[in-house]
Design an enzyme around this catalytic site. Structure first.
Site, PDB file in Angstrom:
ATOM      1  N   SER A 128       0.906  -1.151   0.010  1.00  0.00           N
ATOM      2  CA  SER A 128       0.083   0.039  -0.080  1.00  0.00           C
ATOM      3  C   SER A 128       0.961   1.451  -0.145  1.00  0.00           C
ATOM      4  O   SER A 128       2.085   1.255   0.822  1.00  0.00           O
ATOM      5  CB  SER A 128      -0.754  -0.048   1.317  1.00  0.00           C
ATOM      6  OG  SER A 128      -2.011   1.062   1.082  1.00  0.00           O
ATOM      7  N   ASP A 129       0.452   2.349  -0.825  1.00  0.00           N
ATOM      8  CA  ASP A 129       1.317   3.485  -0.703  1.00  0.00           C
ATOM      9  C   ASP A 129       0.428   4.638  -1.001  1.00  0.00           C
ATOM     10  O   ASP A 129      -0.609   4.463  -1.702  1.00  0.00           O
ATOM     11  CB  ASP A 129       2.334   3.361  -1.938  1.00  0.00           C
ATOM     12  CG  ASP A 129       3.202   4.523  -1.757  1.00  0.00           C
ATOM     13  OD1 ASP A 129       4.120   4.465  -1.003  1.00  0.00           O
ATOM     14  OD2 ASP A 129       2.980   5.561  -2.235  1.00  0.00           O
ATOM     15  N   GLN A 130       0.562   5.624  -0.274  1.00  0.00           N
ATOM     16  CA  GLN A 130      -0.098   6.880  -0.261  1.00  0.00           C
ATOM     17  C   GLN A 130       0.434   8.162  -0.659  1.00  0.00           C
ATOM     18  O   GLN A 130       1.457   8.396  -0.551  1.00  0.00           O
ATOM     19  CB  GLN A 130      -0.623   7.086   1.271  1.00  0.00           C
ATOM     20  CG  GLN A 130      -1.443   8.180   1.698  1.00  0.00           C
ATOM     21  CD  GLN A 130      -1.583   8.799   3.010  1.00  0.00           C
ATOM     22  OE1 GLN A 130      -0.272   9.146   3.662  1.00  0.00           O
ATOM     23  NE2 GLN A 130      -2.594   8.611   3.726  1.00  0.00           N
TER      24      GLN A 130
END
Length: 217
Positions: free
Chosen positions: A85-87
């Site tokens: 996951s990356d924001q």
């Protein structure tokens, strides 16, 4: 919501359940979110250099980074389901870096003061070096129109340094936020509703629950 061209990608040979669940991140907030939801998992931080990614489109950047983190860690765990996951934080459609100094933090907060901004959070699930699910989720956040005194007082806490947006929703940052359109999980950096839905579609929704959780659901 999935971005164009991104859907579940269940491959032939993926019918055998993975043996364990791995989070490709060293983020404490991501680990806390998974634990609170009852998942058993191993956390291994990816060593990917995020700044080396030259993609400027927020959705594509979030998707690429989430996928690449999961693929990197998956090379160590061929029998696991690996979560990446990356924001990405964007203001007026432009990707903004995390503030890494007091000055950068103050400048970031002044930039978005009283205005809406957007988080793009990539989610990727990898099994045996194959991407079985990926999507990008969104949340729009607005700050109160802060006085300079209020803005400097929050910046002085320094909790926003190294954080997308320049504040921590889960801590004192909640006091400067007027509201969120979308899931707060997306702002925190791990879209839990979408993760749970993806695991359900893949048929692995109860596979990684802690024993006590598994027996009660």
């Amino acid at each position: 919501m999935p971005w164009p061209g991104v859907t579940d990608k269940v491959q032939e040979g993926m019918d055998q359940a993975p043996k364990n669940f791995v989070l490709a991140s060293g983020s404490q907030i991501r680990k806390d979110l998974l634990k609170a939801a009852g998942y058993e998992f191993t956390a291994v931080a990816a060593t990917l250099d995020e700044e080396a990614c030259i993609e400027s489109d927020p959705d594509r950047r979030a998707a690429i980074l989430a996928r690449d983190k999961a693929l990197e860690v998956a090379s160590q765990f061929p029998d696991a389901l690996v979560l990446g996951s990356d924001q990405v934080f964007a203001f007026e459609g432009e990707v903004r870096s995390k503030p890494e100094s007091d000055e950068a933090l103050r400048d970031q907060l002044r930039l978005i003061n009283g205005k809406s901004h957007r988080f793009h959070c990539g989610l990727a699930l990898v099994r045996g070096r194959k991407v079985v699910h990926e999507e990008v989720c969104h949340a729009e956040v607005q700050l109160y129109d802060l006085s300079e005194e209020e803005l400097l007082a929050y910046a002085a806490t320094r909790e926003g340094i190294g954080c997308a947006g320049g504040y921590r929703l889960e801590d004192r940052g909640i006091h400067i936020l007027r509201g969120i359109k979308g899931s707060h999980f997306t702002v925190l950096g791990l879209p839990m509703f979408e993760l749970a839905a993806a695991l359900r579609r893949l048929g692995w929704d109860k596979l990684f629950f802690a024993s006590s959780e598994r027996s009660s659901l």
